[in-house]
Design a protein around this motif. Structure first.
Motif, PDB file in Angstrom:
ATOM      1  N   ASP A  83      69.804  34.992  28.564  1.00  0.00           N
ATOM      2  CA  ASP A  83      70.980  35.741  28.119  1.00  0.00           C
ATOM      3  C   ASP A  83      70.689  36.251  26.708  1.00  0.00           C
ATOM      4  O   ASP A  83      70.666  35.483  25.755  1.00  0.00           O
ATOM      5  N   SER A 133      72.224  37.705  24.512  1.00  0.00           N
ATOM      6  CA  SER A 133      73.196  37.582  23.418  1.00  0.00           C
ATOM      7  C   SER A 133      72.844  36.383  22.514  1.00  0.00           C
ATOM      8  O   SER A 133      73.284  36.320  21.362  1.00  0.00           O
ATOM      9  N   TRP A 134      72.041  35.456  23.037  1.00  0.00           N
ATOM     10  CA  TRP A 134      71.626  34.317  22.218  1.00  0.00           C
ATOM     11  C   TRP A 134      70.655  34.729  21.109  1.00  0.00           C
ATOM     12  O   TRP A 134      70.579  34.073  20.072  1.00  0.00           O
TER      13      TRP A 134
END
Lengths: 126, 278
Positions: free
Chosen positions: B259, B261-262
């Protein structure tokens, strides 16, 4: 014949200690005259190699044989190099063990019966 | 700048965090100092180009000289040597290579040779990461011998991420010793808290600044957070207890790949460390 026995105490009524390298005492018993001496196992708190240090102690005591509850691979290796007979898997008192040895009831051990570090860890309360 | 990732308790997510920091920022050094069980390569998938053998000095005994080696056995603090008559029984795994037996033993009868204790593997991983991993030979307790060779490979002009071994003993202390900052990863359980507290003791005595990442947030209890707040310890990030993260981890997919967004969150941590913490 001189035999070194891993012992939990300092007299013949003490139990054979199940640990070889980290037992508190060794009783060095001479079967020819039934005399014995007690040796403190000073290497029992060693970080590592306690069995090797204890085996060296047995060699230095001029014993021909060793009796214990369990023998690990490193000590066994030293004893086989030094041609010292190993009787492992023995329990009961020191006196009982000696009587069995005299009657020829103990069977020589032909390989280590526990892995390294058997006598360490929280299960032993010392 | 050296940033180490450590934790007292094993399996809290050190490698997950270290790999995510490296991947989020890129163009850094990644050092897997957990040489007893290196696993960062599963996630970074480096192209290993070069291997370096790490050796130590070990003695060998010329028993044919008939010399008495008793003093070697007496001297060896690690019980690596036993002597039966004229025979020497040597245990290489226990030897620390101090050379003491050469000094105290019979002159000319104890020699030394190089013995392999492990390897350092070097390669490149995306994006632009110089990757180094130590790999200790099974049975040899020479963790720090390998780590100290890895120390020499650090490129000090870059950001350096060190994935430390678990625990608070010598290998962990050695891995941390040159750090500008340490990221402590823990889980919100009593065991996690106990070992976090131990790690903080180590960092305090080494005067290394630190912050905490709580992984698998949502399990256990709130005691770790309570402890951090009470002691004014910065919580850098919380990673939720999430089946998707776990499933991908088990397949070697890092958090930032799973992911993206990390990546922003881990970059923010690095920004914070660079600008405010060091």
């Amino acid at each position: 014949m001189k035999v070194a026995i891993s012992s939990s105490g300092t007299d013949l009524g003490s139990n054979v200690d199940p640990r070889f390298g980290r037992c508190p005492y060794f009783i060095i018993y001479d079967t020819s005259n039934d005399n014995f001496e007690v040796v403190n196992n000073q290497g029992r708190q060693a970080m590592g190699g306690a069995g090797i240090q204890a085996a060296q102690l047995v060699i230095d005591s001029k014993a021909d044989a060793v009796i214990s509850g369990n023998i690990g691979p490193n000590s066994y290796h030293v004893f086989s190099s030094a041609s010292i007979k190993v009787y492992s898997g023995v329990s009961g008192t020191i006196e009982e063990a000696i009587n069995k040895l005299k009657k020829g009831e103990l069977k020589e051990t032909s390989s280590p019966d526990v892995s390294s570090h058997f006598g360490t860890g929280p299960n032993w309360n010392n | 700048m050296i940033i180490s990732v450590a934790s007292g308790k094993g399996g809290t997510g050190k490698t997950t965090v270290a790999v995510s920091l490296a991947m989020a920022r890129g163009y850094c050094n990644f050092m897997d100092y957990d040489v007893e069980a290196p696993n960062a390569s599963f996630f970074l998938k480096p192209d290993i180009k070069n291997e370096q053998t790490v050796t130590m000095k070990q003695p060998y005994f010329l028993t044919e000289t008939g010399a008495d080696f008793k003093k070697c056995a007496e001297f060896c603090h690690f019980n690596a040597v036993a002597v039966a008559g004229k025979e020497v029984i040597f245990f290489p795994e226990l030897c620390h290579g101090c050379g003491g037996c050469l000094l105290v033993g019979p002159e000319g009868s104890v020699m030394e040779k190089d013995v392999e204790v492990g390897k350092i593997r070097k390669g490149k991983a995306d994006p632009g990461i110089s990757f180094f991993m130590g790999d200790l030979k099974p049975g040899y307790m020479r963790t720090i011998t390998i780590q100290s060779e890895m120390d020499k490979l650090i490129e000090h002009d870059k950001i350096v991420i060190i994935d430390c071994p678990p625990g608070t003993s010598c290998p962990m202390v050695f891995s941390l010793k040159d750090s500008d900052y340490c990221v402590l990863v823990t889980e919100p359980t009593p065991y996690g808290l106990n070992d976090l507290d131990l790690s903080i003791e180590v960092l305090k005595s080494m005067k290394i600044p630190y912050g905490v990442i709580i992984n698998r947030d949502g399990i256990g209890d709130g005691k770790v957070e309570e402890y951090c707040n009470k002691n004014n310890i910065k919580i850098l990030l919380k990673i939720p207890n999430d089946m998707g993260i776990a499933r991908n981890y088990s397949r070697g997919v890092s958090l930032v790949e799973y992911d993206n967004s990390w990546a922003g969150k881990f970059n923010k941590i690095l920004d914070f460390i660079e600008k405010e913490a060091v």
